[in-house]
Each structure stands twice: as structure tokens, then as C-alpha cells.
Motif scaffolding. Structure first.
Motif, PDB file in Angstrom:
ATOM      1  N   THR A 135      -2.462 -11.253 -10.656  1.00 19.96           N
ATOM      2  CA  THR A 135      -3.577 -12.120 -11.038  1.00 19.96           C
ATOM      3  C   THR A 135      -3.187 -13.588 -10.945  1.00 19.96           C
ATOM      4  OG1 THR A 135      -4.469 -10.442 -12.535  1.00 19.96           O
ATOM      5  CG2 THR A 135      -5.197 -12.706 -12.888  1.00 19.96           C
ATOM      6  N   THR A 136      -1.976 -13.891 -11.424  1.00 24.69           N
ATOM      7  CA  THR A 136      -1.521 -15.284 -11.443  1.00 24.69           C
ATOM      8  C   THR A 136      -0.578 -15.617 -10.297  1.00 24.69           C
ATOM      9  OG1 THR A 136       0.382 -14.745 -12.840  1.00 24.69           O
ATOM     10  CG2 THR A 136      -1.700 -15.274 -13.946  1.00 24.69           C
ATOM     11  N   ASN A 137      -0.064 -14.576  -9.621  1.00 25.79           N
ATOM     12  CA  ASN A 137       0.960 -14.738  -8.573  1.00 25.79           C
ATOM     13  C   ASN A 137       2.204 -15.461  -9.097  1.00 25.79           C
ATOM     14  OD1 ASN A 137      -0.406 -13.341  -6.584  1.00 25.79           O
ATOM     15  ND2 ASN A 137      -1.416 -15.164  -5.754  1.00 25.79           N
ATOM     16  N   MET A 138       2.543 -15.171 -10.319  1.00 22.79           N
ATOM     17  CA  MET A 138       3.748 -15.703 -10.947  1.00 22.79           C
ATOM     18  C   MET A 138       4.735 -14.568 -11.177  1.00 22.79           C
ATOM     19  SD  MET A 138       3.150 -18.984 -11.407  1.00 22.79           S
ATOM     20  CE  MET A 138       4.315 -19.500 -12.658  1.00 22.79           C
ATOM     21  N   VAL A 139       6.039 -14.869 -11.025  1.00 24.17           N
ATOM     22  CA  VAL A 139       7.074 -13.894 -11.360  1.00 24.17           C
ATOM     23  C   VAL A 139       7.178 -13.825 -12.882  1.00 24.17           C
ATOM     24  CG1 VAL A 139       9.531 -13.348 -11.245  1.00 24.17           C
ATOM     25  CG2 VAL A 139       8.339 -14.219  -9.224  1.00 24.17           C
ATOM     26  N   ILE A 140       7.035 -12.620 -13.438  1.00 25.89           N
ATOM     27  CA  ILE A 140       7.041 -12.473 -14.893  1.00 25.89           C
ATOM     28  C   ILE A 140       8.291 -11.779 -15.405  1.00 25.89           C
ATOM     29  CG2 ILE A 140       4.528 -12.489 -15.077  1.00 25.89           C
ATOM     30  CD1 ILE A 140       4.610  -9.436 -15.266  1.00 25.89           C
ATOM     31  N   ALA A 141       9.107 -11.230 -14.504  1.00 26.46           N
ATOM     32  CA  ALA A 141      10.338 -10.568 -14.946  1.00 26.46           C
ATOM     33  C   ALA A 141      11.254 -10.379 -13.755  1.00 26.46           C
ATOM     34  CB  ALA A 141      10.039  -9.219 -15.605  1.00 26.46           C
ATOM     35  N   THR A 142      12.543 -10.314 -14.045  1.00 31.25           N
ATOM     36  CA  THR A 142      13.561  -9.960 -13.056  1.00 31.25           C
ATOM     37  C   THR A 142      14.416  -8.860 -13.654  1.00 31.25           C
ATOM     38  OG1 THR A 142      13.576 -12.193 -12.139  1.00 31.25           O
ATOM     39  CG2 THR A 142      15.457 -10.777 -11.630  1.00 31.25           C
ATOM     40  N   ILE A 143      14.494  -7.720 -12.979  1.00 30.84           N
ATOM     41  CA  ILE A 143      15.108  -6.528 -13.543  1.00 30.84           C
ATOM     42  C   ILE A 143      16.357  -6.166 -12.740  1.00 30.84           C
ATOM     43  CG2 ILE A 143      14.731  -4.112 -14.175  1.00 30.84           C
ATOM     44  CD1 ILE A 143      11.674  -4.746 -13.964  1.00 30.84           C
ATOM     45  N   PRO A 144      17.533  -6.130 -13.373  1.00 35.19           N
ATOM     46  CA  PRO A 144      18.732  -5.673 -12.647  1.00 35.19           C
ATOM     47  C   PRO A 144      18.634  -4.182 -12.340  1.00 35.19           C
ATOM     48  CG  PRO A 144      19.296  -6.875 -14.660  1.00 35.19           C
ATOM     49  CD  PRO A 144      17.834  -6.566 -14.730  1.00 35.19           C
ATOM     50  N   VAL A 145      19.006  -3.814 -11.112  1.00 38.75           N
ATOM     51  CA  VAL A 145      19.036  -2.395 -10.725  1.00 38.75           C
ATOM     52  C   VAL A 145      20.381  -2.128 -10.064  1.00 38.75           C
ATOM     53  CG1 VAL A 145      16.545  -2.040 -10.602  1.00 38.75           C
ATOM     54  CG2 VAL A 145      17.736  -2.998  -8.621  1.00 38.75           C
ATOM     55  N   GLY A 146      20.454  -1.125  -9.183  1.00 37.54           N
ATOM     56  CA  GLY A 146      21.699  -0.818  -8.495  1.00 37.54           C
ATOM     57  C   GLY A 146      21.953  -1.778  -7.340  1.00 37.54           C
ATOM     58  N   THR A 147      23.026  -1.523  -6.603  1.00 38.29           N
ATOM     59  CA  THR A 147      23.384  -2.412  -5.501  1.00 38.29           C
ATOM     60  C   THR A 147      22.573  -2.093  -4.249  1.00 38.29           C
ATOM     61  OG1 THR A 147      25.222  -0.929  -4.939  1.00 38.29           O
ATOM     62  CG2 THR A 147      25.720  -2.811  -6.329  1.00 38.29           C
ATOM     63  N   GLY A 148      22.069  -3.149  -3.618  1.00 43.39           N
ATOM     64  CA  GLY A 148      21.314  -3.005  -2.381  1.00 43.39           C
ATOM     65  C   GLY A 148      19.957  -2.358  -2.541  1.00 43.39           C
ATOM     66  N   ASN A 161      14.980  -6.899  -4.251  1.00 43.67           N
ATOM     67  CA  ASN A 161      15.795  -7.972  -3.701  1.00 43.67           C
ATOM     68  C   ASN A 161      17.156  -7.400  -3.303  1.00 43.67           C
ATOM     69  OD1 ASN A 161      13.749  -9.960  -4.359  1.00 43.67           O
ATOM     70  ND2 ASN A 161      14.397  -9.735  -6.483  1.00 43.67           N
ATOM     71  N   PHE A 162      17.319  -7.099  -2.014  1.00 45.52           N
ATOM     72  CA  PHE A 162      18.474  -6.348  -1.517  1.00 45.52           C
ATOM     73  C   PHE A 162      19.792  -7.046  -1.829  1.00 45.52           C
ATOM     74  CE2 PHE A 162      21.540  -5.154   1.744  1.00 45.52           C
ATOM     75  CZ  PHE A 162      21.419  -3.780   1.793  1.00 45.52           C
ATOM     76  N   THR A 163      19.867  -8.338  -1.619  1.00 45.45           N
ATOM     77  CA  THR A 163      21.126  -9.056  -1.805  1.00 45.45           C
ATOM     78  C   THR A 163      21.386  -9.378  -3.271  1.00 45.45           C
ATOM     79  OG1 THR A 163      20.767 -10.054   0.376  1.00 45.45           O
ATOM     80  CG2 THR A 163      22.482 -11.034  -0.995  1.00 45.45           C
ATOM     81  N   ALA A 164      20.336  -9.602  -4.030  1.00 46.56           N
ATOM     82  CA  ALA A 164      20.483  -9.997  -5.438  1.00 46.56           C
ATOM     83  C   ALA A 164      20.665  -8.816  -6.374  1.00 46.56           C
ATOM     84  CB  ALA A 164      19.267 -10.811  -5.874  1.00 46.56           C
ATOM     85  N   ASN A 165      20.434  -7.599  -5.888  1.00 47.75           N
ATOM     86  CA  ASN A 165      20.547  -6.398  -6.728  1.00 47.75           C
ATOM     87  C   ASN A 165      19.589  -6.453  -7.919  1.00 47.75           C
ATOM     88  OD1 ASN A 165      22.631  -5.535  -5.019  1.00 47.75           O
ATOM     89  ND2 ASN A 165      24.175  -6.556  -6.283  1.00 47.75           N
ATOM     90  N   THR A 166      18.407  -6.978  -7.652  1.00 42.75           N
ATOM     91  CA  THR A 166      17.400  -7.089  -8.702  1.00 42.75           C
ATOM     92  C   THR A 166      16.036  -6.686  -8.166  1.00 42.75           C
ATOM     93  OG1 THR A 166      16.908  -9.402  -8.170  1.00 42.75           O
ATOM     94  CG2 THR A 166      18.616  -8.995  -9.852  1.00 42.75           C
ATOM     95  N   VAL A 167      15.089  -6.554  -9.092  1.00 33.78           N
ATOM     96  CA  VAL A 167      13.683  -6.367  -8.751  1.00 33.78           C
ATOM     97  C   VAL A 167      12.898  -7.487  -9.427  1.00 33.78           C
ATOM     98  CG1 VAL A 167      11.643  -4.917  -9.095  1.00 33.78           C
ATOM     99  CG2 VAL A 167      13.812  -3.876  -8.420  1.00 33.78           C
ATOM    100  N   SER A 168      12.156  -8.251  -8.634  1.00 35.78           N
ATOM    101  CA  SER A 168      11.266  -9.265  -9.186  1.00 35.78           C
ATOM    102  C   SER A 168       9.902  -8.642  -9.445  1.00 35.78           C
ATOM    103  CB  SER A 168      11.109 -10.446  -8.216  1.00 35.78           C
ATOM    104  OG  SER A 168      12.343 -11.098  -7.991  1.00 35.78           O
ATOM    105  N   VAL A 169       9.280  -9.043 -10.563  1.00 28.17           N
ATOM    106  CA  VAL A 169       7.969  -8.515 -10.927  1.00 28.17           C
ATOM    107  C   VAL A 169       6.964  -9.660 -10.866  1.00 28.17           C
ATOM    108  CG1 VAL A 169       6.627  -7.237 -12.630  1.00 28.17           C
ATOM    109  CG2 VAL A 169       9.110  -6.888 -12.474  1.00 28.17           C
TER     110      VAL A 169
END
Length: 516
Positions: free
Chosen positions: A242-255, A230-238
Motif C-alpha cells: 500500500t505504501t511501498n515502504m520496507v517495513i521489516a528485514t528478516i535474517p534467513v539462511g545463506t543465499g 536478498n541473495f547476497t545479504a542473506n535477508t528477506v525485505s518486507v
């Protein structure tokens, strides 16, 4: 008419500081944080990459309308850049061919990965083709950011199959999960979602999955999890595929702009505005260590079959290569099962690596700055061969049975001694009693250990005294007064009671009466 949002772009970034080569003694673990890497010049504005099974890495040069090819064995560019359409963006490998989306030519170029030559004419594909992903059935899915659709190409015929598939606003990234589902990032600010397509039917599955702001790229891990940058949010969604559900959101670096997953489950995320790469463990969804500095404006990333990760730095016209470690040897090759043996491990790309021996962590790690050697202290282990493993942020390397644990053993040796008569006092005495304690495995002296000296007359043992071993492992008693009854004794005993890591030991030596 609706205005289509412009592609996410990375601002111009400052030139990074260049570190000069340094020759120095091994550095302690506290200073070790960077993964080993090398840098390869490529064309203007490299954007995305894909690794072929033959080890070649294909790099789209957005600003040059070419594709560079890198040999992942030598990290050398092969031949001249391959001309493709205008503004090449995504690239993926299918059926021995590299499919390149040319966003301004509205075409897809096809390159034979065996010959690096173009296959036929470019495939017409309107709508601003951007991202490319290859499914297990040989179908190639191409996102069309200007028409909010995805088209499908049959890699056997290079023909477009059916009609474009409607998805969300400004689709860019695409990846295929192990279950055959195709995941597409809808990067418009009004979408911020991921669409899912069944690669067998080319039908959209359910509603788009909400993710973070500005989803740019994504990749699927072997465990079925899909990682969305997620370029603007500075995160990675997981996403659980199988369920097509988001199970985690991970902070990473900018952009965060690009994502790739290695066979070992490590997820590489390029942080375009931080000039770095974050590494995520797909088993735990935890970030591994510190971010790894790379070139200016990293965008795409891919992993070659040899485990090397390749990062396209669009603002420095280079590709950074993140290198896994290799091992060539360990010395000494054996040590006490009690642990504590200092070993030197040699190989490549070892700087900052952790070490396990027999599955247990080694301690007191020191590194050469060139990454060719490290020093470690062995942990305790069971007697027998043990596997030596080094791990950096990229991968691990092992020497099966490289180190052998042996049961602790000590050797105690004593020197012959004599009993004298002091004529002025009439006392009998032993001028010197001496014994040396040695670690039999390491063949080194054992200091600071207590040795007990005992005489052995026929009437029973008599303790003569104790002494502590010095740095040479030697314990010495001097001028020990003894009973006249000992003059018939022919030997004495030196005894070590044992200590942690050092088993007990005993020895005898001659003891003779010699008045003068």
C-alpha cells in the motif's frame, strides 16, 4: 557499452547425507524438528516452479531446456519433459496456460495446463527474459535482465502489449500483489532495489524501493506484504504494497534465492547456499522454527492448491515436497475436563507437529519417526466437543469435535464387612474394611487418595479410620477395634473428599456382627 552483471549463481554444493528409514518407538518432542518431505527426480538444473489451479506443478529445467510436470496429488511426474526454449528460467500460470521465459532463446513458451502441450510458436521477446508473473487482469509480466526492462503479454491473445517498461538494472524476479501492483527485483549491485508497475496502466509507480543486496526473487502474501529474497545479504525485505515502504528485514539462511507464499500466510524462502528452506509467518514477520533441509542448491519454490510446497534443487536435479499434516483419528475420543488424558493421534506427516485441543496446547508430545502417529496429554477444557488441531511448519490439520471433554467423575465401591469378637481379649474388631476409587471417565484406578471409613449406628456416625488407595485404587483398613455398641449397626460408609481433577464420592456397604 555498459557491461551487464552476470546472473547470480549458486556454487556447487556437497552431496547431502541420506537418512535411512528407521523403525523405532515414539520419539520425544525435543528430537522433532524436520518437516516431512519427499523428493522427486526431474530434469537437469531445475530452476523455478509454478502451480496451476488444477494441481499440476510446472518445473523449468534450466540445463535441459525442458519443463517437467508434477501431479501434486500423487507427487509423480506426468509424461515426458516438455521441450521449450534454451535456458528456461521463470514460469507463471495465466488463463490456464504456463508461460515460460527462455533466457537464451529470447522467447516465451506457452503450455496448455490441461493437455501439457505447447500452444503455438514461442513468443519472441528480446533482452534475456527471466522472471514471469501473472496479474489479475490476465496480463503476463516478463522481466528482461539484459535490457533492464519488463514486457507485457496479453494471455488472451499471446501478443506483446506496448513497449518494454524501463526498470532497474538486471531485473529478475516478478510478482503481483493483491492490489494489482507488479513488483520487480533489480538485482544488479548498483541497483539492489524493487521497481513497482501498475498492472492496469503498465506505468512505473514512483522510484525503485531500496532493499537488501542482490534481490533475486519475491512473492506477495494475501495480506499485501511483498517478501524479497536478498541473495547476497542473506535477508528477506518486507514491503507494504500500500505504501511501498520496507517495513521489516528478516535474517534467513545463506543465499536466499526463491520465495513463495501459501494461502495460510506462510512464506517459504529457499536458502540456496544452505540447502534449506526458511518459513516466515507473514502475520508477524517472524521465522517459524528451524530451517528445513532440502536438496542441493534450492532455488525456486511454489505452493500447490493442496498446500504442499515444492522446492527446485538445481544442484541435485530434484524437487523436494514439503508436506502438510493430515489427521485420521484420535484415541480415546473422550476424557476428563480436568485434562491429563493420554491420547494417540494418527495421520500423516505428524513428526514434529504441535497439538492443540480446544485451542489449548497439549503436552508431553512423543512421535513415531514415520510421522503416522503421536502421543499427547490433553490440556484442561470445557465439557463438550473440542477440535483437535496439529500444526507443522507447513500447515495445520484439524478434527472438528474430535475429542469430547466430560465432567470429571469418580466411583467409590466398598466391600461388605463383619464385626468379630476376639475371645482372648474380649474386644470387638473389624478384620477388613475395603473401598476402591475409580476414574469413571478413563475407567482407571485412582491411587494415592485418602478414603475415610465411618460406621453408622443409630447414635450417629463414628469414624473408624482412614487409608490411602494403592496402585489398584483400593484403600484397606485391617483389624480395626470398635465399640460393642456397633454390633447392631448394619452398614458403614466410605468417603472420598475429592482432589484436583477428581470429584468427591461416597458409598456404603453392609456391616454385620458375626462373632466367629
Amino acid at each position: 557499452m555498459n557491461t551487464i552483471p552476470q546472473p547470480l549463481s549458486l556454487p556447487a554444493l556437497p552431496t547431502p547425507t541420506v537418512l535411512a528409514a528407521v523403525t523405532s518407538p515414539p520419539q520425544p518432542a525435543a528430537t522433532a524438528s524436520l518437516a516431512a518431505q519427499t523428493t522427486i527426480p526431474v530434469g537437469n538444473t531445475p530452476f523455478r516452479l509454478a502451480a496451476a489451479p488444477n494441481g499440476r506443478v510446472y518445473v523449468t529445467n534450466f540445463g535441459a531446456s525442458t519443463v517437467s510436470v508434477i501431479d501434486s496429488t500423487t507427487n509423480m511426474v506426468i509424461g515426458s519433459p516438455i521441450p521449450v526454449g534454451v535456458w528456461p528460467r521463470g514460469v507463471a500460470i495465466a488463463n490456464g496456460r504456463a508461460y515460460v521465459a527462455n533466457s537464451n532463446s529470447n522467447t516465451v513458451s506457452v503450455i496448455d495446463t490441461a493437455t501439457n502441450s505447447l500452444v503455438g510458436s514461442p513468443i519472441p521477446l528480446a533482452g534475456g527474459p527471466f522472471g514471469v508473473a501473472a496479474a489479475q487482469n490476465g496480463h503476463v509480466f516478463v522481466t528482461q535482465q539484459d535490457s533492464n526492462t519488463v514486457s507485457v503479454i496479453d494471455s488472451a491473445t499471446n501478443m506483446v502489449i506496448g513497449s518494454p517498461i524501463p526498470v532497474g538494472g538486471v531485473p529478475r524476479g516478478a510478482t503481483v500483489a493483491p492490489n494489482g501492483r507488479v513488483y520487480v527485483t533489480n538485482s544488479s549491485l548498483s541497483s539492489n532495489s524493487v521497481s513497482v508497475i501498475d498492472s492496469a496502466t503498465n506505468m512505473v509507480i514512483g522510484s525503485p524501493i531500496p532493499v537488501g543486496s542482490g534481490p533475486a526473487d519475491l512473492a506477495a502474501a494475501p495480506n499485501g506484504r511483498v517478501y524479497v529474497a536478498n541473495f547476497t545479504a542473506n535477508t528477506v525485505s518486507v514491503i507494504n504494497s500500500t505504501t511501498n515502504m520496507v517495513i521489516a528485514t528478516i535474517p534467513v539462511g545463506t543465499g536466499p534465492a526463491g520465495v513463495a507464499v501459501a494461502p495460510n500466510g506462510h512464506v517459504y524462502v529457499t536458502n540456496g547456499n544452505a540447502n534449506s528452506v526458511s518459513v516466515i509467518d507473514s502475520a508477524t514477520n517472524m521465522v517459524i522454527g528451524s530451517s528445513i533441509p532440502v536438496g542441493n542448491g534450492p532455488t525456486g519454490v511454489t505452493v500447490a492448491p493442496n498446500g504442499r510446497a515444492y522446492v527446485a534443487n538445481q544442484n541435485s536435479n530434484t524437487v523436494s515436497v514439503l508436506l502438510p499434516p493430515t489427521l485420521t483419528g484420535i484415541s480415546p475420543v473422550q476424557g476428563s475436563a480436568a485434562g491429563g488424558t493420554q491420547v494417540t493421534i494418527t495421520g500423516t506427516d505428524l513428526f514434529g507437529a504441535t497439538v492443540t485441543i480446544g485451542g489449548q496446547p497439549a503436552t508431553n508430545l512423543f512421535y513415531n519417526l514415520d510421522g503416522t502417529a503421536l502421543i499427547a496429554t490433553t490440556p484442561p477444557g470445557a465439557p463438550g466437543p473440542a477440535t483437535v488441531t496439529v500444526t507443522n511448519q507447513i500447515d495445520s490439520a484439524s478434527l472438528p469435535g474430535g475429542f469430547t471433554y466430560v465432567s470429571p467423575a469418580t466411583t467409590l465401591t466398598a466391600t461388605p464387612a463383619v464385626i468379630r469378637l476376639n475371645l482372648s481379649t474380649g474386644q470387638f474388631y473389624i478384620p477388613t474394611l475395603s473401598a476402591t476409587l475409580t476414574d469413571q471417565i478413563a475407567n482407571t484406578p485412582i491411587p494415592n487418595q485418602t478414603i475415610t471409613f465411618t460406621a453408622n449406628p443409630v447414635t450417629g456416625p463414628i469414624t473408624l479410620g482412614t487409608a490411602v488407595t494403592d496402585t489398584n485404587g483400593t484403600a484397606t483398613l485391617t483389624n480395626t477395634i470398635v465399640s460393642p455398641t456397633l454390633i447392631t449397626t448394619n452398614q458403614y460408609t466410605a468417603t472420598f473428599a475429592g482432589s484436583p481433577g477428581h470429584p468427591a464420592a461416597a458409598t456404603t456397604a453392609p456391616l454385620a456382627y458375626s462373632p466367629i
